[in-house]
Design a protein around this motif. Structure first.
Motif, PDB file in Angstrom:
ATOM      1  N   ARG A 201       0.823  -1.214   0.000  1.00  0.00           N
ATOM      2  CA  ARG A 201       0.000   0.000   0.000  1.00  0.00           C
ATOM      3  C   ARG A 201       0.858   1.267   0.000  1.00  0.00           C
ATOM      4  NH1 ARG A 201      -5.336  -1.094   3.693  1.00  0.00           N
ATOM      5  NH2 ARG A 201      -5.558   1.145   3.324  1.00  0.00           N
ATOM      6  N   GLY A 202       2.170   1.097  -0.068  1.00  0.00           N
ATOM      7  CA  GLY A 202       3.053   2.251  -0.203  1.00  0.00           C
ATOM      8  C   GLY A 202       3.655   2.765   1.078  1.00  0.00           C
ATOM      9  N   TYR A 203       3.427   2.074   2.199  1.00  0.00           N
ATOM     10  CA  TYR A 203       4.060   2.490   3.444  1.00  0.00           C
ATOM     11  C   TYR A 203       5.572   2.238   3.364  1.00  0.00           C
ATOM     12  CZ  TYR A 203      -0.396   3.082   5.871  1.00  0.00           C
ATOM     13  OH  TYR A 203      -1.641   3.514   6.260  1.00  0.00           O
ATOM     14  N   THR A 204       6.330   3.077   4.035  1.00  0.00           N
ATOM     15  CA  THR A 204       7.768   2.913   4.162  1.00  0.00           C
ATOM     16  C   THR A 204       8.041   2.431   5.575  1.00  0.00           C
ATOM     17  OG1 THR A 204       8.132   4.723   2.603  1.00  0.00           O
ATOM     18  CG2 THR A 204      10.003   4.078   3.977  1.00  0.00           C
ATOM     19  N   ILE A 205       8.848   1.371   5.709  1.00  0.00           N
ATOM     20  CA  ILE A 205       8.991   0.714   7.007  1.00  0.00           C
ATOM     21  C   ILE A 205      10.460   0.476   7.327  1.00  0.00           C
ATOM     22  CG2 ILE A 205       8.401  -1.330   8.368  1.00  0.00           C
ATOM     23  CD1 ILE A 205       5.963  -1.690   6.477  1.00  0.00           C
ATOM     24  N   LEU A 206      10.856   0.892   8.529  1.00  0.00           N
ATOM     25  CA  LEU A 206      12.149   0.543   9.101  1.00  0.00           C
ATOM     26  C   LEU A 206      11.864  -0.342  10.305  1.00  0.00           C
ATOM     27  CD1 LEU A 206      15.242   0.771   9.282  1.00  0.00           C
ATOM     28  CD2 LEU A 206      14.917   2.848  10.650  1.00  0.00           C
ATOM     29  N   MET A 207      12.408  -1.550  10.289  1.00  0.00           N
ATOM     30  CA  MET A 207      12.010  -2.552  11.278  1.00  0.00           C
ATOM     31  C   MET A 207      13.235  -3.176  11.942  1.00  0.00           C
ATOM     32  SD  MET A 207       9.550  -5.862  10.581  1.00  0.00           S
ATOM     33  CE  MET A 207      10.703  -6.713   9.502  1.00  0.00           C
ATOM     34  N   VAL A 208      13.200  -3.259  13.258  1.00  0.00           N
ATOM     35  CA  VAL A 208      14.183  -4.036  14.012  1.00  0.00           C
ATOM     36  C   VAL A 208      13.663  -5.462  14.100  1.00  0.00           C
ATOM     37  CG1 VAL A 208      15.132  -4.438  16.316  1.00  0.00           C
ATOM     38  CG2 VAL A 208      15.133  -2.133  15.352  1.00  0.00           C
ATOM     39  N   GLU A 209      14.524  -6.429  13.811  1.00  0.00           N
ATOM     40  CA  GLU A 209      14.065  -7.812  13.815  1.00  0.00           C
ATOM     41  C   GLU A 209      15.203  -8.751  14.198  1.00  0.00           C
ATOM     42  OE1 GLU A 209      12.029 -10.664  14.251  1.00  0.00           O
ATOM     43  OE2 GLU A 209      10.772  -9.098  13.375  1.00  0.00           O
ATOM     44  N   GLN A 210      14.925  -9.650  15.120  1.00  0.00           N
ATOM     45  CA  GLN A 210      15.886 -10.678  15.513  1.00  0.00           C
ATOM     46  C   GLN A 210      15.742 -11.931  14.663  1.00  0.00           C
ATOM     47  OE1 GLN A 210      18.441  -9.950  17.521  1.00  0.00           O
ATOM     48  NE2 GLN A 210      17.804 -10.260  19.623  1.00  0.00           N
ATOM     49  N   ASN A 211      14.539 -12.162  14.157  1.00  0.00           N
ATOM     50  CA  ASN A 211      14.245 -13.359  13.379  1.00  0.00           C
ATOM     51  C   ASN A 211      14.705 -13.143  11.939  1.00  0.00           C
ATOM     52  OD1 ASN A 211      13.033 -15.440  11.876  1.00  0.00           O
ATOM     53  ND2 ASN A 211      11.223 -15.497  13.181  1.00  0.00           N
ATOM     54  N   VAL A 212      15.896 -13.640  11.639  1.00  0.00           N
ATOM     55  CA  VAL A 212      16.487 -13.394  10.322  1.00  0.00           C
ATOM     56  C   VAL A 212      15.660 -14.044   9.222  1.00  0.00           C
ATOM     57  CG1 VAL A 212      18.578 -13.603   8.915  1.00  0.00           C
ATOM     58  CG2 VAL A 212      18.766 -13.271  11.385  1.00  0.00           C
ATOM     59  N   ARG A 213      15.134 -15.216   9.497  1.00  0.00           N
ATOM     60  CA  ARG A 213      14.338 -15.887   8.464  1.00  0.00           C
ATOM     61  C   ARG A 213      13.078 -15.077   8.157  1.00  0.00           C
ATOM     62  NH1 ARG A 213      15.075 -20.416   6.121  1.00  0.00           N
ATOM     63  NH2 ARG A 213      16.642 -21.054   7.652  1.00  0.00           N
TER      64      ARG A 213
END
Length: 252
Positions: A201-213
């Motif tokens: 939908r065009g959102y821009t997202i910066l995400m912290v994530e531990q789950n690499v998969r």
């Protein structure tokens, strides 16, 4: 060239320009908690419509980077440009008006409010936010839980509520901190589908994530954060091609 071909070329050029436009530019970012420096010269860019993750071990500085972007770190220096506005000297309530929203790792659900009250609590900062009905369509599991106390929801439902809450604000740049932490695999799949839907939908997202998969299933690019600085950056194709090495590094 025909008129139709000219319009097609213009449209393609406009689309490419939108895709390449930077929504978030961070350079030389440093941050301190008291006398301790938590970030050292962080530099990263997120372009319009991208989903970018920050990977790294616990304590590497990933969450602090998100908190620094929204002004929740007591002392910071460097440059943070959001939608063309330099925000390093702005207080957090003014940073929110640049159409950015932060979903924290602890979700921030108020025990004294129902799920519905939690959902409608944040102020609108820009036009175009999702309606409650649109959020319930995105997260149908919340529909029958709206009158329940917010902290009586399951962990997955609370995560959906926390993400849904920031979608009402009209923010188009979303900062998500560990959205899959502690969730059952089936709920992780649901969260992943919702995040992919937001990206479409065009959102821009910066995400912290531990789950690499999980990160490899939703992101365009990745930054590895280590000891408060960017240690490595690569696109998702590189992650998939060298998955075992990168996973081993992040779990060491």
């Amino acid at each position: 060239m025909s008129e139709a071909q000219t319009e097609t070329t213009r449209a393609g050029g406009a689309q490419a320009e939108t895709t390449s436009r930077s929504v978030l530019d961070i350079s030389d970012l440093q941050a301190w908690y008291g006398p301790s420096r938590a970030l050292q010269d962080i530099a990263l860019t997120v372009r319009a419509g991208e989903l970018v993750t920050m990977l790294g071990r616990n304590g590497a500085g990933k969450t602090t980077t998100l908190r620094a972007v929204v002004g929740m770190v007591p002392r910071r220096a460097g440059s943070i440009i959001i939608n063309g506005t330099e925000t390093i000297a702005l207080p957090s309530h003014r940073i929110a008006r640049t159409a950015i929203a932060f979903c924290p790792e602890d979700r921030g659900i108020y025990a004294s409010l129902t799920a519905e009250e939690n959902l409608v609590l944040p102020p609108v900062v820009a036009a175009g936010g999702m309606s409650v009905e649109e959020i319930l369509t995105l997260f149908p599991g919340l529909r029958n839980r709206m009158k329940s106390p917010g902290t009586k929801l399951s962990g997955g439902e609370q995560q959906m509520l926390a993400i849904g809450r920031i979608l009402r604000t009209g923010a188009r740049l979303l900062l998500l901190d560990e959205p899959t932490e502690g969730l059952a695999p089936v709920v992780v799949q649901q969260i992943g589908a919702a995040i992919a839907g937001l990206k479409s939908r065009g959102y821009t997202i910066l995400m912290v994530e531990q789950n690499v998969r999980f990160a490899s299933t939703v992101a365009d690019r990745h930054y590895v954060i280590d000891r408060g600085h960017v240690a490595e950056t690569f696109d998702n194709a590189t992650l998939l091609a060298d998955f075992d090495r990168i996973s081993a590094r992040l779990s060491a």
